[in-house]
Design a protein around this motif. Sequence first.
Motif, mmCIF file in Angstrom:
data_model
loop_
_atom_site.group_PDB
_atom_site.id
_atom_site.type_symbol
_atom_site.label_atom_id
_atom_site.label_comp_id
_atom_site.label_asym_id
_atom_site.label_seq_id
_atom_site.Cartn_x
_atom_site.Cartn_y
_atom_site.Cartn_z
ATOM 1 N N SER A 178 67.496 -79.570 9.494
ATOM 2 C CA SER A 178 66.549 -78.608 9.389
ATOM 3 C C SER A 178 67.033 -77.285 10.207
ATOM 4 O O SER A 178 66.125 -76.349 10.295
ATOM 5 N N THR A 225 57.006 -72.525 4.815
ATOM 6 C CA THR A 225 55.752 -73.293 4.154
ATOM 7 C C THR A 225 55.836 -74.600 4.215
ATOM 8 O O THR A 225 55.028 -75.220 3.730
ATOM 9 N N THR A 226 57.013 -75.203 4.627
ATOM 10 C CA THR A 226 57.329 -76.515 4.521
ATOM 11 C C THR A 226 56.343 -77.347 5.769
ATOM 12 O O THR A 226 56.722 -77.047 6.827
ATOM 13 N N GLY A 242 52.696 -75.309 8.209
ATOM 14 C CA GLY A 242 53.488 -74.575 7.143
ATOM 15 C C GLY A 242 52.483 -73.324 6.757
ATOM 16 O O GLY A 242 52.848 -72.625 5.731
ATOM 17 N N ASP A 293 57.295 -82.485 4.720
ATOM 18 C CA ASP A 293 56.798 -82.296 3.628
ATOM 19 C C ASP A 293 56.265 -83.633 2.878
ATOM 20 O O ASP A 293 55.432 -83.567 1.684
#
Length: 317
Positions: free
Chosen positions: A138, A64-65, A34, A120
């Motif tokens: 996703s 950023t995941t 991420g 996550d």
Amino acid sequence: MLATPGRLPPAAQDSRWAYETKQDGQRVMVYLPGDGTLLLRARSGEDITGAYPELRPLAAALGTTPAILDGEVLALDEHGRADFQLLQSRMGLAHAPARAARRAAQVPVHLVLFDLPHLDRPLLALPYAQRRSLLTESGLDGPHWSTPAAVVGHGAEALRATREHGLEGLVCKRLDSVYEPGVRSRAWIKIRNLRTADVVVGGWLPGKGRLTGLPGAVLVGQRAAGRLRYVGRVGTGWSDPERTELAALLRAAETGVCPFDPVQRIAGARWVLPRLVGEVGYSTRTRSGLLRQPSWYRLRPDLAPEESAADLPGDAE
């Protein structure tokens, strides 16, 4: 998580399974922290990120995941099918960035994604169906990566389709299965489509250990353009009695001359008169005509050596 070789699930359980095309490539785990970086690891745990520079943009695909993706790196031939021989020219270049970049321009790869062990948070305990749904949502489809759909149910039709299109096989995954890292699980079943061929035995390699005095592998060929072309070595598929019987037949046919054209220089090879015909199974052929993953099925005393004809590269030369 690894698949166990097997057969299609019973028809009564078909709706409890998903079916994915078995790909002939390099299995990878993709780590996306991420932070704009990416790490690729092979099954051995080796860092192979540098071998595939065209996959680096995937690092930003989820922002950023943090995530961990499971997939397969493929090199595709002119028909869009995975070609492991092409891929071999890309493997082993993780620490040679200049060469990796040059090969990427000549033989680009494609990453097929099929599971999501982490997004996550760890997703290992979620059933396959939920992980697959999250992976699809996703939206990981890019210039060098994609998430092909899995088929739920219709296993027999899916397997037949892979055979009709010349694909390596099928992977069956139970919809309720959790993700088990490092485990060869019965919840994932792989079915490899094997082709068969009649081959002529032209030599053998002595076995070692308990196989001392017996053939560890036989060297086989097929007739093409009037000559016996070498197509590979076969080292599996015999029971102990069958291997002993074959050893006697090979000793009776010994000669000091290699029967293959062109002549093969294989360390330790013992050549025989090319009169024994056998049937072998194999997954596919290399571009030069060699059999990949061959396995011995049986002797074919009903066939003459001249009947082992094949269309091999370079026949017209």
